[in-house]
Design an enzyme around this catalytic site. Structure first.
Site, PDB file in Angstrom:
ATOM      1  N   LYS A 282       0.814  -1.030   0.128  1.00 31.70           N
ATOM      2  CA  LYS A 282      -0.046  -0.083  -0.012  1.00 31.70           C
ATOM      3  C   LYS A 282       1.106   1.361   0.110  1.00 31.70           C
ATOM      4  CE  LYS A 282      -3.833  -1.889   2.672  1.00 31.70           C
ATOM      5  NZ  LYS A 282      -5.148  -1.537   1.677  1.00 31.70           N
ATOM      6  N   ARG A 356     -10.582 -11.121   1.471  1.00 32.53           N
ATOM      7  CA  ARG A 356     -11.473 -12.526   0.997  1.00 32.53           C
ATOM      8  C   ARG A 356     -10.831 -13.790   1.002  1.00 32.53           C
ATOM      9  NH1 ARG A 356     -11.494  -8.751  -4.380  1.00 32.53           N
ATOM     10  NH2 ARG A 356     -11.170  -7.301  -2.717  1.00 32.53           N
TER      11      ARG A 356
HETATM   12  N1  BES Z   1      -8.266  -3.754   4.129  1.00 39.63           N
HETATM   13  C1  BES Z   1      -8.271  -3.332   2.705  1.00 39.63           C
HETATM   14  C2  BES Z   1      -9.722  -2.475   2.446  1.00 39.63           C
HETATM   15  C3  BES Z   1      -9.744  -1.029   3.192  1.00 39.63           C
HETATM   16  C4  BES Z   1      -9.334   0.073   2.438  1.00 39.63           C
HETATM   17  C5  BES Z   1     -10.344  -1.034   4.515  1.00 39.63           C
HETATM   18  C6  BES Z   1      -9.476   1.162   2.800  1.00 39.63           C
HETATM   19  C7  BES Z   1     -10.467   0.507   4.802  1.00 39.63           C
HETATM   20  C8  BES Z   1     -10.095   1.569   4.380  1.00 39.63           C
HETATM   21  C9  BES Z   1      -8.415  -4.615   2.022  1.00 39.63           C
HETATM   22  O1  BES Z   1      -7.723  -5.523   2.324  1.00 39.63           O
HETATM   23  C10 BES Z   1      -7.925  -3.930   0.613  1.00 39.63           C
HETATM   24  O2  BES Z   1      -6.515  -3.530   0.688  1.00 39.63           O
HETATM   25  N2  BES Z   1      -8.637  -3.921  -0.513  1.00 39.63           N
HETATM   26  C11 BES Z   1      -8.108  -3.728  -1.657  1.00 39.63           C
HETATM   27  C12 BES Z   1      -8.408  -4.435  -2.767  1.00 39.63           C
HETATM   28  C13 BES Z   1      -8.039  -4.302  -3.921  1.00 39.63           C
HETATM   29  C14 BES Z   1      -6.405  -4.580  -3.970  1.00 39.63           C
HETATM   30  C15 BES Z   1      -8.666  -5.309  -4.997  1.00 39.63           C
HETATM   31  C16 BES Z   1      -8.776  -2.088  -1.889  1.00 39.63           C
HETATM   32  O3  BES Z   1      -9.880  -2.202  -1.569  1.00 39.63           O
HETATM   33  O4  BES Z   1      -8.040  -1.432  -2.217  1.00 39.63           O
HETATM   34 MN    MN Z   2      -5.726  -5.369   1.852  1.00 40.97          MN
END
Ligand code: BES
Ligand code: MN
Ligand code: ZN
Length: 504
Positions: A282, A356
């Site tokens: 990230k 997921r």
């Molecule tokens: N934990 C995150 C989702 C999230 C994002 C929660 C912002 C709270 C605030 C999850 O694991 C994630 O990183 N999801 C990605 C998925 C993508 C790579 C398809 C996302 O939502 O960017």
């Molecule tokens: Mn994630």
């Protein structure tokens, strides 16, 4: 905090601050009535009648007005709290009003306060007492946990003061409210913890200690058990961290024997104690917030705590999948193909779509444990935050009756959910050339493609998926609650579980 209930004339209660609610019956005309105080006490009404006559206090939701040394009352101060429009008063506004009383007291270092039970009652007595207890308990918490010299703004006691009517209902509701708020506050305290203090094993230890306290059966497993169960998706997420994963299984068994075919409810939680994104790292901005990526599991743990104390007549099993998502030489990578516990294969496109993956194994495992109805909660997608902001959680359901049950619970819980689609088009977005599915679905509908993956592991079992990414954390404080972890979904989940309680 000591939250207690007394039955007495509010005018005679000696307290540093007596709180009375007021509602607004105005319609925008010149002849509009003044705000109405929700109390049967004429002493309270006359103490503020001249002040109300000025029209300064409009009784908007959580609007406050403080009077020192109110004439004719034993209280040192009288606090008026507005609840908004009289005609549309909801239990959630009442809950917020109680919270606002406690939040008002805190910065002023008023340690003890009382709240007058609203009369005449426009909402059911039991429910009213319940939400007042909830609102007060939730409002007391502040999350300056690790300050070396914290300012003591704690409120020591809240006394709910009611009259002669509906005493049994008020007592019952009050006790329920304390249990629900304690469950929710337990969830909040877990979400509040940073990743270094609460790795998966510590989340498990705290959960186990809570279960011992309230009499829930709890088993904690780690890598060896995951291997034995062939949880290839959950294991892959965990393998990049020095911290071992935790698979936590809590079981609530009701006292009455369950008949053949009785429902067994499964609560499955995403427990990523820190989400760096893994190899698909990230960006640095806001990454610190990813300590709350275990809020879904915290919601389930808090719900189980409340369920153990409310004792519905239905069996409930909770499966928590906890891991830390880290980049490392041992971490899983984009392109990897994983075989989940169910036997289905997943091509990893992005290691940041880890939630997921752990849930895929958690949901399947819950089915093998005999669950007939499933619910999961997860801070699953940023796409859900984009779609619904910080007000509504996303909800997906594969079964109308199950959804209806959940819907019936939300006016009581006051938590907001918006249903999003499960549809074959989203499933097509996660088609893989090499495996049964990919773990991401391309540009559009990110919350829906994540749900489509989970659906693969749930099949036809009635199921609800809650994407709480946008609502598990308050970036700003509100008049009724501190900034920080919200404990979102605990109340709705418990209420939904209670809809399956079997008649004796
Ligand atoms: N934990 C995150 C989702 C999230 C994002 C929660 C912002 C709270 C605030 C999850 O694991 C994630 O990183 N999801 C990605 C998925 C993508 C790579 C398809 C996302 O939502 O960017
Ligand atoms: Mn994630
Ligand atoms: Zn995540």
């Amino acid at each position: 905090m000591d939250t207690r209930l007394v039955f007495q004339d509010a005018a005679t209660l000696a307290t540093p601050m007596l709180t009375v609610f007021a509602v607004d019956s105005s319609t925008g005309k010149d002849s509009d009535p003044l705000p109405t105080l929700l109390t049967a006490s004429s002493a309270i009404t006359s103490a503020v009648s001249a002040l109300l006559a000025t029209g300064e206090f409009k009784s908007g939701l959580c609007e406050t007005l403080l009077v020192h040394a109110p004439a004719g009352l034993a209280a040192q101060r009288l606090l008026l709290i507005g609840l908004g429009k009289a005609g549309s008063l909801t239990v959630d506004e009442l809950r917020k009003g109680a919270g606002a009383a406690v939040r008002f007291a805190k910065p002023r270092v008023i340690r003890d306060l009382a709240i007058v039970f609203p009369e005449p009652l426009t909402l059911p007595a039991q429910l009213s007492a319940r939400v007042l207890a909830e609102g007060a308990e939730l409002a007391e918490r502040d999350y300056d946990t690790y300050k070396s010299e914290p300012k003591d703004k704690s409120v020591h006691s809240v006394t709910l003061i009611a009259g002669a009517n509906n005493q049994a209902a008020i007592e019952a509701g009050f006790a329920e409210g304390l249990i629900l708020a304690n469950g929710q506050n337990f969830a909040r305290s877990l979400v509040n913890e940073p990743g270094n203090i609460l790795p998966p094993t510590t989340l498990a230890a705290r959960t186990k200690a809570m279960c011992d306290e309230v009499g829930l059966h709890c088993e904690v497993f780690s890598t060896a058990k995951l291997e034995e169960l062939k949880m290839g998706a959950f294991l892959a997420v965990a393998q990049g961290s020095e911290q071992p994963p935790a698979l936590i299984v809590m079981t609530y068994t009701p006292a009455a024997p369950q008949v053949e075919g009785a429902p067994v409810i499964g609560l499955v939680g995403k427990g990523i104690t820190f989400d760096t994104g893994g190899i698909s790292l990230k960006p640095a901005d806001n990454m610190e917030k990813m300590k709350y990526d275990m809020a879904g599991s915290a919601a389930m743990i808090g719900a189980m705590r409340a369920i153990a104390q409310l004792k519905p007549n239905v069996k409930v099993v909770s499966v928590i999948c906890s891991a830390e998502n880290m980049p490392d030489g041992k971490a899983y990578r984009p392109g990897d193909v994983l075989t989940a516990m169910s036997g289905k294969t997943i091509e990893v496109i992005n290691t940041d779509a880890e939630g997921r993956l752990v849930l895929a194994d958690g949901l399947h495992y819950a089915k093998t444990l005999g669950c007939t109805h499933l619910i999961d909660a997860a801070t699953l997608t940023g796409a859900c935050v984009v779609a619904l902001g910080n007000h509504f959680a996303g909800l997906f359901a594969n079964d109308e009756a199950t959804w209806q049950n959940f819907q019936s619970a939300t006016p009581i819980s006051g938590e907001k959910f918006w249903r999003l689609p499960i549809s074959p088009e989203y499933r097509e977005q996660i088609n893989s050339a090499i495996a049964d599915m990919t773990n991401t679905g391309g540009r559009g509908g990110g919350a829906c493609t994540a749900a489509a993956l989970l659906h693969e592991f749930v099949g036809d079992t009635p199921w609800i998926h809650l994407d709480i990414a946008g609502v598990a954390w308050n970036d700003e404080q509100k008049p009724w609650i501190a900034k920080g972890p919200t404990g979102m979904a605990v109340r709705s989940i418990v209420e939904w579980v209670r809809t399956y309680s079997q008649a004796n």
